[in-house]
Design a protein around this motif. Structure first.
Motif, PDB file in Angstrom:
ATOM      1  N   GLU A  68       0.831  -1.206   0.000  1.00  0.00           N
ATOM      2  CA  GLU A  68       0.000   0.000   0.000  1.00  0.00           C
ATOM      3  C   GLU A  68       0.859   1.247   0.000  1.00  0.00           C
ATOM      4  OE1 GLU A  68      -2.847  -0.053   3.135  1.00  0.00           O
ATOM      5  OE2 GLU A  68      -3.856  -1.877   2.410  1.00  0.00           O
ATOM      6  N   GLN A  69       1.888   1.251   0.850  1.00  0.00           N
ATOM      7  CA  GLN A  69       2.818   2.365   0.870  1.00  0.00           C
ATOM      8  C   GLN A  69       4.162   1.897   1.406  1.00  0.00           C
ATOM      9  OE1 GLN A  69      -0.203   2.849   2.922  1.00  0.00           O
ATOM     10  NE2 GLN A  69       0.845   1.682   4.510  1.00  0.00           N
ATOM     11  N   ILE A  70       5.216   2.553   0.939  1.00  0.00           N
ATOM     12  CA  ILE A  70       6.573   2.250   1.381  1.00  0.00           C
ATOM     13  C   ILE A  70       7.316   3.570   1.575  1.00  0.00           C
ATOM     14  CG2 ILE A  70       8.803   1.222   0.787  1.00  0.00           C
ATOM     15  CD1 ILE A  70       7.368  -0.857  -0.849  1.00  0.00           C
ATOM     16  N   LYS A  71       7.996   3.687   2.705  1.00  0.00           N
ATOM     17  CA  LYS A  71       8.864   4.829   2.961  1.00  0.00           C
ATOM     18  C   LYS A  71      10.310   4.335   2.920  1.00  0.00           C
ATOM     19  CE  LYS A  71      10.216   8.033   6.650  1.00  0.00           C
ATOM     20  NZ  LYS A  71       9.990   8.420   8.065  1.00  0.00           N
ATOM     21  N   ILE A  72      11.140   5.017   2.148  1.00  0.00           N
ATOM     22  CA  ILE A  72      12.541   4.625   1.985  1.00  0.00           C
ATOM     23  C   ILE A  72      13.437   5.779   2.420  1.00  0.00           C
ATOM     24  CG2 ILE A  72      14.297   3.772   0.403  1.00  0.00           C
ATOM     25  CD1 ILE A  72      12.014   2.951  -1.496  1.00  0.00           C
ATOM     26  N   ASN A  73      14.336   5.518   3.342  1.00  0.00           N
ATOM     27  CA  ASN A  73      15.370   6.494   3.701  1.00  0.00           C
ATOM     28  C   ASN A  73      16.644   6.132   2.953  1.00  0.00           C
ATOM     29  OD1 ASN A  73      13.627   7.766   5.491  1.00  0.00           O
ATOM     30  ND2 ASN A  73      14.362   6.612   7.257  1.00  0.00           N
ATOM     31  N   SER A  74      17.240   7.113   2.269  1.00  0.00           N
ATOM     32  CA  SER A  74      18.387   6.832   1.421  1.00  0.00           C
ATOM     33  C   SER A  74      19.487   7.867   1.592  1.00  0.00           C
ATOM     34  CB  SER A  74      17.973   6.815  -0.059  1.00  0.00           C
ATOM     35  OG  SER A  74      17.023   5.822  -0.321  1.00  0.00           O
ATOM     36  N   LYS A  75      20.719   7.411   1.359  1.00  0.00           N
ATOM     37  CA  LYS A  75      21.860   8.294   1.191  1.00  0.00           C
ATOM     38  C   LYS A  75      22.127   8.379  -0.311  1.00  0.00           C
ATOM     39  CE  LYS A  75      23.117   8.910   5.578  1.00  0.00           C
ATOM     40  NZ  LYS A  75      23.213  10.247   6.223  1.00  0.00           N
ATOM     41  N   VAL A  76      22.233   9.591  -0.828  1.00  0.00           N
ATOM     42  CA  VAL A  76      22.352   9.779  -2.266  1.00  0.00           C
ATOM     43  C   VAL A  76      23.649  10.497  -2.599  1.00  0.00           C
ATOM     44  CG1 VAL A  76      21.273  10.741  -4.332  1.00  0.00           C
ATOM     45  CG2 VAL A  76      19.836   9.952  -2.432  1.00  0.00           C
ATOM     46  N   ASN A  77      24.411   9.905  -3.505  1.00  0.00           N
ATOM     47  CA  ASN A  77      25.620  10.544  -4.014  1.00  0.00           C
ATOM     48  C   ASN A  77      25.512  10.657  -5.527  1.00  0.00           C
ATOM     49  OD1 ASN A  77      27.766  10.890  -1.749  1.00  0.00           O
ATOM     50  ND2 ASN A  77      26.922   8.848  -1.387  1.00  0.00           N
ATOM     51  N   VAL A  78      25.669  11.885  -6.019  1.00  0.00           N
ATOM     52  CA  VAL A  78      25.547  12.156  -7.439  1.00  0.00           C
ATOM     53  C   VAL A  78      26.865  12.707  -7.960  1.00  0.00           C
ATOM     54  CG1 VAL A  78      24.287  13.428  -9.211  1.00  0.00           C
ATOM     55  CG2 VAL A  78      23.096  12.676  -7.142  1.00  0.00           C
ATOM     56  N   GLU A  79      27.323  12.145  -9.078  1.00  0.00           N
ATOM     57  CA  GLU A  79      28.553  12.607  -9.712  1.00  0.00           C
ATOM     58  C   GLU A  79      28.219  13.092 -11.116  1.00  0.00           C
ATOM     59  OE1 GLU A  79      31.479   9.556  -9.597  1.00  0.00           O
ATOM     60  OE2 GLU A  79      31.321   9.254  -7.423  1.00  0.00           O
ATOM     61  N   THR A  80      28.327  14.405 -11.321  1.00  0.00           N
ATOM     62  CA  THR A  80      28.005  14.996 -12.620  1.00  0.00           C
ATOM     63  C   THR A  80      29.132  15.868 -13.149  1.00  0.00           C
ATOM     64  OG1 THR A  80      27.014  16.974 -11.624  1.00  0.00           O
ATOM     65  CG2 THR A  80      25.562  15.074 -11.985  1.00  0.00           C
ATOM     66  N   GLY A  81      30.219  15.974 -12.405  1.00  0.00           N
ATOM     67  CA  GLY A  81      31.285  16.896 -12.770  1.00  0.00           C
ATOM     68  C   GLY A  81      31.220  18.177 -11.968  1.00  0.00           C
ATOM     69  N   SER A  82      30.079  18.423 -11.329  1.00  0.00           N
ATOM     70  CA  SER A  82      29.911  19.566 -10.433  1.00  0.00           C
ATOM     71  C   SER A  82      29.733  19.043  -9.015  1.00  0.00           C
ATOM     72  CB  SER A  82      28.700  20.404 -10.833  1.00  0.00           C
ATOM     73  OG  SER A  82      28.831  20.897 -12.150  1.00  0.00           O
ATOM     74  N   PHE A  83      30.161  19.834  -8.037  1.00  0.00           N
ATOM     75  CA  PHE A  83      30.060  19.370  -6.661  1.00  0.00           C
ATOM     76  C   PHE A  83      28.611  19.339  -6.200  1.00  0.00           C
ATOM     77  CE2 PHE A  83      29.610  20.447  -2.135  1.00  0.00           C
ATOM     78  CZ  PHE A  83      30.187  19.305  -1.581  1.00  0.00           C
ATOM     79  N   ILE A  84      28.191  18.183  -5.702  1.00  0.00           N
ATOM     80  CA  ILE A  84      26.893  18.025  -5.066  1.00  0.00           C
ATOM     81  C   ILE A  84      27.143  17.257  -3.780  1.00  0.00           C
ATOM     82  CG2 ILE A  84      24.574  17.064  -5.242  1.00  0.00           C
ATOM     83  CD1 ILE A  84      24.789  17.216  -8.250  1.00  0.00           C
ATOM     84  N   PRO A  85      26.803  17.802  -2.631  1.00  0.00           N
ATOM     85  CA  PRO A  85      27.061  17.103  -1.368  1.00  0.00           C
ATOM     86  C   PRO A  85      26.216  15.845  -1.249  1.00  0.00           C
ATOM     87  CG  PRO A  85      25.642  18.989  -0.989  1.00  0.00           C
ATOM     88  CD  PRO A  85      26.088  19.088  -2.424  1.00  0.00           C
TER      89      PRO A  85
END
Length: 282
Positions: A68-85
């Motif tokens: 019916e519903q799901i809650k997900i806690n995630s750590k996200v790391n993105v690499e695009t060539g620009s800094f994203i924490p």
């Protein structure tokens, strides 16, 4: 394009290489919600002869999970060539109704988004801007045509989100699991434009999706998605790690570490302050 938009687009669509989806068919009257992607150019070691009766395999990998519903806690790391924490993401999926997402950096909410069958909305709290779009707009933005609400749910939950069928794919089995590979280039036509792709998907012996690869035959565009560390929670198989690699004119990758799953309901507030400015994504 703002960094938060990149993150939302990647999380919502898991693709920005110039792809187009195949149809929504599966033989033997199995209902599919297409889902496609992942490719490894080498055949698995000790592969057996092709499996001719694919019906049991499709019966395992096509049906969506029941919840019916799901809650997900995630750590996200993105690499695009620009800094994203590193971002802390809360993703809440209410089946067939909405996907709500809240993104934090250093304990501060920096972006929030919501997707429904009608479209997507997102806001950047750092720049006080927002977007409001249907899925057609997002598909045009990313030069794809297959993204809709159901495919979004499947992508986030690690389900088969590309179209697969019996006649145009070869299924083999080895000691590690199953491999499904298109035996002819998959032609995807939208608005008079046709592109061709090689598609491969890998599953383990439990039918958990491991890898998906979509490679454009005539360009460097390629999308690979991998899922790892599957666990059974409340009777549902869910991946704890997701890795997305996008190759093309620009390369990028996104890593999600799902740290917690919860099946209780939660509030999903979303409103845009009157002072925010609507922006167009180009």
């Amino acid at each position: 394009m703002k960094n938060w938009i990149i993150v939302l687009v990647l999380l919502f669509t898991v693709t920005s290489c110039k792809t187009r989806n195949t149809g929504r068919k599966a033989n033997k009257n199995i209902k599919t919600d297409s889902t496609f992607v992942l490719d490894i150019d080498q055949n698995p070691k000790d592969a057996n002869e092709p499996i001719r009766n694919k019906l049991p395999f499709f019966e395992h990998v096509i049906p969506p999970p029941q919840f019916e519903q799901i809650k997900i806690n995630s750590k996200v790391n993105v690499e695009t060539g620009s800094f994203i924490p590193t971002l802390d993401a809360t993703i809440y999926i209410e089946k067939d109704k909405k996907v709500w997402m809240n993104l934090q950096a250093f304990i501060i909410t920096v972006a929030r988004g919501i997707a429904t069958p009608e479209g997507i909305k997102g806001q950047d709290k750092t720049s006080k801007t927002y977007i409001d779009s249907d899925f057609d707009y997002l598909n045009n933005l990313l030069n794809v045509n297959f993204i809709d609400y159901k495919s979004l749910e499947k992508i986030l939950l690690g389900r088969t989100f590309v179209r697969i069928n019996d006649s145009q794919f070869t299924l083999t089995q080895n000691s590690q699991g199953f491999r499904l590979v298109s035996n002819v280039n998959q032609k995807i036509e939208t608005e008079g434009r046709t592109r061709e792709y090689k598609i491969a998907l890998d599953y383990d012996t439990n039918y958990d999706l491991l890898n998906v690869n979509l490679k454009d035959v005539l360009s460097p565009d390629e999308l690979s998605v991998s899922y790892d560390n599957w666990e059974e929670i409340n009777g549902i198989r869910l991946p704890k790690n997701v890795k997305i690699i996008i190759k093309g004119s620009k390369n990028s990758q996104i890593l999600l570490e799902n740290t917690k799953f919860d099946f209780s309901r939660m509030d999903t507030p979303y409103s845009v302050p009157s002072s925010y400015k609507k922006i167009e994504i180009k």
